[in-house]
Design an enzyme around this catalytic site. Structure first.
Site, PDB file in Angstrom:
ATOM      1  N   ARG A  73       0.866  -1.167   0.000  1.00 63.61           N
ATOM      2  CA  ARG A  73       0.000   0.000   0.000  1.00 63.61           C
ATOM      3  C   ARG A  73       0.909   1.225   0.000  1.00 63.61           C
ATOM      4  NH1 ARG A  73      -1.868  -3.772   3.710  1.00 63.61           N
ATOM      5  NH2 ARG A  73      -3.983  -4.579   3.338  1.00 63.61           N
ATOM      6  N   LYS A 105      -0.002   1.267  15.888  1.00 62.71           N
ATOM      7  CA  LYS A 105       1.230   1.755  16.498  1.00 62.71           C
ATOM      8  C   LYS A 105       1.121   3.246  16.792  1.00 62.71           C
ATOM      9  CE  LYS A 105       6.207   2.135  15.818  1.00 62.71           C
ATOM     10  NZ  LYS A 105       7.345   1.924  14.889  1.00 62.71           N
ATOM     11  N   HIS A 193      -2.584   2.711  -5.891  1.00 63.83           N
ATOM     12  CA  HIS A 193      -3.191   1.411  -5.582  1.00 63.83           C
ATOM     13  C   HIS A 193      -3.285   0.513  -6.813  1.00 63.83           C
ATOM     14  CE1 HIS A 193      -4.795  -0.579  -2.057  1.00 63.83           C
ATOM     15  NE2 HIS A 193      -5.739  -1.132  -2.792  1.00 63.83           N
ATOM     16  N   HIS A 219      -3.401  -9.437   3.710  1.00 63.88           N
ATOM     17  CA  HIS A 219      -4.851  -9.497   3.898  1.00 63.88           C
ATOM     18  C   HIS A 219      -5.183 -10.324   5.137  1.00 63.88           C
ATOM     19  CE1 HIS A 219      -5.676  -8.719  -0.653  1.00 63.88           C
ATOM     20  NE2 HIS A 219      -5.642  -7.595   0.041  1.00 63.88           N
ATOM     21  N   TYR A 228      -9.418 -11.148  -6.538  1.00 61.99           N
ATOM     22  CA  TYR A 228      -8.571 -11.226  -7.732  1.00 61.99           C
ATOM     23  C   TYR A 228      -8.855 -12.489  -8.537  1.00 61.99           C
ATOM     24  CZ  TYR A 228      -6.101  -7.457  -5.400  1.00 61.99           C
ATOM     25  OH  TYR A 228      -5.798  -6.277  -4.786  1.00 61.99           O
TER      26      TYR A 228
END
Length: 260
Positions: A73, A105, A193, A219, A228
């Site tokens: 990403r 985080k 993306h 994922h 996909y």
């Protein structure tokens, strides 16, 4: 002005693709999948390579190449430091922290949630050209391991690409415009993306199992990865060339003989 697939289609016998696919058929199948808005929009390998041709700046080119070679990403890629890469043969790889984990985080830092183990995923870097160019970029641009934060005065790990998502979109837009000026256009809108979707489809074309791809993509649910296969299933079905017709007279004869 012609679309990119046209010249590549005519020269396909002389061009070596990184993954052996029927390129014209893959283009046709992608056009079919574009009818469904919910399916991912992706580029095929020759299109990505052509797009990178129009990114002369090494740092910019290598960020886009990183998105393509890792499926990261955009925020994961922009967070990368030199220490996240291991380029030692025979198995170079990069360590990525997923979007959700990086968000957690940040929340812990703000004191809103208890600390926990931050999970990373390792993505192999199997393309030798990419690894070589990455090494060249680090050496040429003298990218440091650490740098001092001007705001806090603390020494921190230096991000390789100190830019924003918006800047990357601008870079991509400039590359697409340069390609168009040279007579090369792309069938799908190109965003950061798009490279992630393209990576996933490229890996499926290469025969990577779905569960492995799920891990590489970061994922949490296999259902996110299965989207996909909805596109890839078109290719599988087409390559099997399943026939439904036979001479009608032969069929009649078979049925008559069955009762003879």
């Amino acid at each position: 002005m012609q679309h990119l697939p046209a010249p590549i289609h005519h020269a396909r016998d002389a061009v070596q693709l990184p993954v052996a696919i029927d390129y014209p058929a893959a283009l046709a199948l992608r056009q079919m999948s574009m009818v469904h808005d919910e399916l991912p929009k992706y580029l095929l390998a020759p299109e990505v390579s052509a797009l990178l041709h129009y990114v002369p700046d090494l740092r910019r080119k290598m960020l886009l190449a990183t998105l393509w070679n890792t499926g990261a990403r955009i925020n994961e890629a922009l967070a990368l430091t030199r220490g996240d890469f291991s380029l030692t043969p025979p198995y170079p790889f990069v360590q990525l922290a997923t979007l959700k984990q990086r968000t957690e985080k940040a929340a812990r830092t703000a004191g809103r949630m208890p600390a926990g183990q931050q999970t990373h995923r390792l993505v192999p870097l199997s393309d030798s050209w990419y690894v070589s160019q990455l090494q060249t970029m680090v050496a040429t641009l003298k990218i440091p391991m650490e740098r001092r934060n001007k705001r806090t005065g603390r020494t921190e790990k230096a991000r390789i690409w100190e830019v924003t998502d918006r800047t990357v979109r601008t870079w991509i837009g400039e590359a697409v415009a340069a390609a168009a000026a040279d007579g090369v256009t792309f069938s799908v809108p190109v965003t950061p993306h798009t490279f992630r979707h393209s990576y996933a489809m490229h890996m499926l074309y290469a025969g990577i199992p779905l569960k492995v791809l799920q891990s590489l993509m970061g994922h949490k649910s296999i259902s996110s990865t299965e989207v996909y296969t909805k596109v890839f299933a078109l290719d599988v079905a087409a390559r099997h060339r399943v026939q439904f017709s036979m001479p009608e007279s032969d069929a009649v004869t078979m049925l008559k003989n069955r009762h003879a």
